[in-house]
Design a protein around this motif. Structure first.
Motif, mmCIF file in Angstrom:
data_model
loop_
_atom_site.group_PDB
_atom_site.id
_atom_site.type_symbol
_atom_site.label_atom_id
_atom_site.label_comp_id
_atom_site.label_asym_id
_atom_site.label_seq_id
_atom_site.Cartn_x
_atom_site.Cartn_y
_atom_site.Cartn_z
ATOM 1 N N ASP A 154 0.844 -1.193 0.000
ATOM 2 C CA ASP A 154 0.000 0.000 0.000
ATOM 3 C C ASP A 154 0.879 1.243 0.000
ATOM 4 N N GLU A 155 0.495 2.240 -0.782
ATOM 5 C CA GLU A 155 1.268 3.478 -0.943
ATOM 6 C C GLU A 155 2.704 3.146 -1.383
ATOM 7 N N LEU A 156 2.820 2.602 -2.544
ATOM 8 C CA LEU A 156 4.100 2.108 -3.066
ATOM 9 C C LEU A 156 5.222 3.147 -3.043
ATOM 10 N N PRO A 157 4.987 4.416 -3.417
ATOM 11 C CA PRO A 157 6.105 5.372 -3.409
ATOM 12 C C PRO A 157 6.663 5.675 -2.023
ATOM 13 N N GLU A 158 5.921 5.316 -0.967
ATOM 14 C CA GLU A 158 6.404 5.580 0.394
ATOM 15 C C GLU A 158 7.416 4.536 0.859
ATOM 16 N N PHE A 159 7.505 3.413 0.164
ATOM 17 C CA PHE A 159 8.517 2.413 0.507
ATOM 18 C C PHE A 159 9.901 2.928 0.096
ATOM 19 N N LYS A 160 10.912 2.541 0.862
ATOM 20 C CA LYS A 160 12.275 2.953 0.526
ATOM 21 C C LYS A 160 12.664 2.389 -0.840
ATOM 22 N N ARG A 161 13.426 3.165 -1.594
ATOM 23 C CA ARG A 161 13.819 2.752 -2.942
ATOM 24 C C ARG A 161 14.568 1.424 -2.919
ATOM 25 N N THR A 162 15.458 1.242 -1.941
ATOM 26 C CA THR A 162 16.245 -0.003 -1.871
ATOM 27 C C THR A 162 15.346 -1.212 -1.626
ATOM 28 N N VAL A 163 14.277 -1.009 -0.852
ATOM 29 C CA VAL A 163 13.346 -2.104 -0.565
ATOM 30 C C VAL A 163 12.642 -2.542 -1.846
ATOM 31 N N LEU A 164 12.197 -1.566 -2.632
ATOM 32 C CA LEU A 164 11.493 -1.898 -3.866
ATOM 33 C C LEU A 164 12.417 -2.555 -4.890
ATOM 34 N N GLU A 165 13.663 -2.113 -4.933
ATOM 35 C CA GLU A 165 14.581 -2.635 -5.950
ATOM 36 C C GLU A 165 14.976 -4.087 -5.677
ATOM 37 N N VAL A 166 14.996 -4.507 -4.401
ATOM 38 C CA VAL A 166 15.376 -5.897 -4.120
ATOM 39 C C VAL A 166 14.303 -6.877 -4.574
ATOM 40 N N MET A 167 13.118 -6.364 -4.924
ATOM 41 C CA MET A 167 12.051 -7.256 -5.399
ATOM 42 C C MET A 167 12.199 -7.608 -6.872
ATOM 43 N N ARG A 168 13.060 -6.901 -7.582
ATOM 44 C CA ARG A 168 13.112 -7.083 -9.038
ATOM 45 C C ARG A 168 13.491 -8.509 -9.429
ATOM 46 N N GLN A 169 14.527 -9.045 -8.799
ATOM 47 C CA GLN A 169 14.965 -10.413 -9.135
ATOM 48 C C GLN A 169 13.935 -11.470 -8.714
ATOM 49 N N PRO A 170 13.373 -11.412 -7.488
ATOM 50 C CA PRO A 170 12.340 -12.402 -7.125
ATOM 51 C C PRO A 170 11.110 -12.349 -8.019
ATOM 52 N N VAL A 213 4.335 16.055 -9.289
ATOM 53 C CA VAL A 213 3.705 14.782 -9.653
ATOM 54 C C VAL A 213 4.723 13.851 -10.300
ATOM 55 N N GLN A 214 5.490 14.408 -11.249
ATOM 56 C CA GLN A 214 6.495 13.593 -11.926
ATOM 57 C C GLN A 214 7.565 13.111 -10.948
ATOM 58 N N LYS A 215 7.951 13.989 -10.012
ATOM 59 C CA LYS A 215 8.956 13.608 -9.012
ATOM 60 C C LYS A 215 8.423 12.510 -8.103
ATOM 61 N N TYR A 216 7.134 12.592 -7.776
ATOM 62 C CA TYR A 216 6.511 11.584 -6.919
ATOM 63 C C TYR A 216 6.489 10.224 -7.609
ATOM 64 N N LEU A 217 6.113 10.215 -8.886
ATOM 65 C CA LEU A 217 6.065 8.963 -9.630
ATOM 66 C C LEU A 217 7.450 8.383 -9.872
ATOM 67 N N SER A 218 8.461 9.251 -9.941
ATOM 68 C CA SER A 218 9.821 8.774 -10.217
ATOM 69 C C SER A 218 10.417 7.997 -9.048
ATOM 70 N N LYS A 219 9.723 8.002 -7.901
ATOM 71 C CA LYS A 219 10.195 7.183 -6.775
ATOM 72 C C LYS A 219 10.124 5.695 -7.111
ATOM 73 N N ILE A 220 9.273 5.354 -8.082
ATOM 74 C CA ILE A 220 9.165 3.961 -8.534
ATOM 75 C C ILE A 220 9.962 3.829 -9.821
ATOM 76 N N SER A 221 10.940 2.975 -9.831
ATOM 77 C CA SER A 221 11.833 2.872 -10.983
ATOM 78 C C SER A 221 11.129 2.259 -12.181
ATOM 79 N N GLY A 222 11.632 2.601 -13.369
ATOM 80 C CA GLY A 222 11.097 2.040 -14.601
ATOM 81 C C GLY A 222 11.189 0.527 -14.655
ATOM 82 N N PRO A 223 12.336 -0.060 -14.284
ATOM 83 C CA PRO A 223 12.427 -1.525 -14.299
ATOM 84 C C PRO A 223 11.389 -2.217 -13.413
#
Length: 512
Positions: free
Chosen positions: A306-322, A371-381
């Motif tokens: 819930d509220e994906l952009p509020e998660f730390k960037r490093t936390v979201l990025e470790v999900m990419r491989q799984p 708005v664009q800065k807020y969305l950029s918290k979630i990486s393209g990959p």
């Protein structure tokens, strides 16, 4: 006198047999060898107090406790009970002739009561594979161990019970669990239902597609639009767990110590919703004493962020491989473990910090560029790995106050099960492939053939939206799922158009 019994150590989601040996000889010191951690070393005080509470004596001689294999680290307090039993047997207070026929695990309280352990199910599986006569463990864990066929699971409350059992003074009755009956009992027992949701038919359609193909989905909309409510109901339209999936899911929750004393088998798909302050280790697993993370606890179920952009960037990025591999490998200098992580990712977010960008009635008060800065918290990959981007709009009063009955989850589930049956037939030759979202790029080319008109439509969309190659594959997978829901052999233009429509965040100009 030297005596031995058996216990187990859990690594990843599997167990390894540990031999507990105790030798008592002339001397007056207590030694513990075999790489025990601090929790194991502290067992001396618990064991001594428990033995006295049971009315027996602690030997005042040289006691050596060994855990074999000696090069594997032993962690936790579950070795208290086998140590106590071996000390009593080695000092002649207990017959030792049957100790080697059992796995014995349990943490002792100072008064001799036995506390629950983690990983009872994988340990019971290991005991069965070793050909043991039985598994003696805390009564709080006995039901999860009892679902393993071919092993007698004995639940005990205190040390005195175990002593009486080996002294032939008391008979322990093995707990029996009818796995099939347990599995069927609560297989569709869900608290929530899509019938509770007023309106939002387009969102329900998107979630039905996600459930049918196992696709990841992100819900974008203002506060109060119903994103969390919809996400909570997604597990109710997923196909019921089969027995194999239920056992694997139960195994993970057993290792993590998440099963209650009344649980024997997990029969409904897990739904995990961690807070946005979660650390990357808590999400993917690991730590000093490796434990499964939230993504593994959501195995065969739903992980809701819930509220994906509020998660730390490093936390979201470790999900990419799984998300790609559907398992997570935890590698450290001394160990390497693997946890399964085949889950559906469902995320939600506001479109901007104030929450009202693109709102039909309320005006966004965010500054230009915010708005664009807020969305950029979630990486393209990461966004590329999410198949469906769904805009959630608020429900108007007429729909909210309507007395019209919405479609129930069980009706939607039947359609989802039908689409999954088509996929089961399609992927029957590949035991590791079960639904469309799991297809590799090579498989996508084989299964998701489209007409020349479809190619032209997709080319136009790719050029206008600037989509990546991964997003191209995602569109084809979603289109294949939509065709399966329509029971169509080929992907038609309308299927492709609907799939392209679910790439909201890829549209140029969406964020202003």
């Amino acid at each position: 006198m030297l005596v031995k019994t058996y216990g187990s150590a859990v690594y990843g989601v599997n167990a390894l047999t540990i031999t507990i040996e105790v030798n008592i000889s002339a001397g007056n010191k207590y030694y513990m060898v075999g790489l025990p951690d601090n929790a194991v070393k502290e067992s001396l005080q618990r064991v001594e107090s428990a033995i006295h509470a049971a009315g027996y004596r602690m030997p005042r001689q040289k006691i050596v406790v060994n855990f074999a294999p000696a090069d594997i680290r032993k962690e936790g307090s579950a070795y208290d009970l086998p140590i106590a039993i071996c000390i009593l047997a080695a000092s002649g207070q207990l017959p030792a002739d049957e100790l080697e026929d059992y796995f014995i695990m349990g943490e002792l309280s100072l008064d001799g009561n036995i506390q629950p352990i983690k990983g009872a199910l994988p340990i019971a599986i290991q005991a069965q594979q070793e050909g043991m006569k039985g598994f003696i463990l805390p009564s709080q864990n006995v039901r999860e161990a009892a679902i393993v066929d071919g092993i007698s699971a004995y639940g005990v409350e205190n040390l005195a019970q175990v002593i009486s059992f080996f002294n032939k003074q008391e008979t322990l009755i093995p707990v029996k669990v009818n796995t099939h009956e347990e599995f069927l009992k609560n297989i569709s027992n869900y608290e929530h239902d899509f019938a509770d949701v007023k309106g939002q038919e387009n969102i329900k359609r998107a979630l039905e597609i996600a459930a049918a193909g196992g696709h990841n989905v992100i819900l974008i909309g203002p506060p109060g639009a119903g994103k969390t409510m919809l996400a909570k109901r997604l597990p109710t339209i997923l196909p019921p767990l089969n027995l194999n999936e239920a056992l694997k899911t139960t195994k993970i929750h057993s290792v993590a110590g998440k099963l209650s004393a009344t649980d024997a088998l997990m029969t409904v798909r897990p739904y995990r919703s961690p807070h946005h302050t979660i650390s990357d280790v808590a999400l993917v697993g690991g730590g000093i004493s490796p434990q499964p993370g939230e993504i593994s606890l959501a195995h065969n179920g739903v992980l809701f962020l819930d509220e994906l952009p509020e998660f730390k960037r490093t936390v979201l990025e470790v999900m990419r491989q799984p998300l790609e591999d559907r398992q997570v490998s935890i590698s450290r200098a001394r160990f390497s473990v693997e946890y399964p992580a085949s889950f559906m990712l469902v995320a939600s977010m506001n479109p901007c910090p104030c929450g009202f960008f693109n709102h039909p009635e309320k005006e966004c008060v965010c500054a230009p560029g915010v708005v664009q800065k807020y969305l950029s918290k979630i990486s393209g990959p990461l966004l590329d790995r999410i198949d469906l981007h769904v805009e959630v709009t608020p429900v108007d009063f007429s729909e909210l106050s309507s007395s019209h009955d919405a479609e129930k989850s069980e009706i939607i589930r039947e359609r989802v099960i039908g689409a999954r049956a088509v996929q089961d037939h399609r992927f029957a030759a590949n035991e590791n492939l079960h639904y469309n979202a799991q297809m590799s790029p090579k498989m996508v080319r084989m299964v998701c053939a489209i007409s020349n008109e479809g190619v032209a439509l997709l080319k136009t969309a790719m050029e206008k939206l600037g989509l990546s190659a991964r997003a191209y594959d995602r569109i084809l997978k979603v289109a294949r799922t939509i065709a399966d829901l329509d029971d169509q052999k080929n992907i038609e233009l309308e299927h492709l158009a609907e799939a392209i429509n679910y790439r909201s965040l890829d549209r140029s100009g969406w964020a202003g």
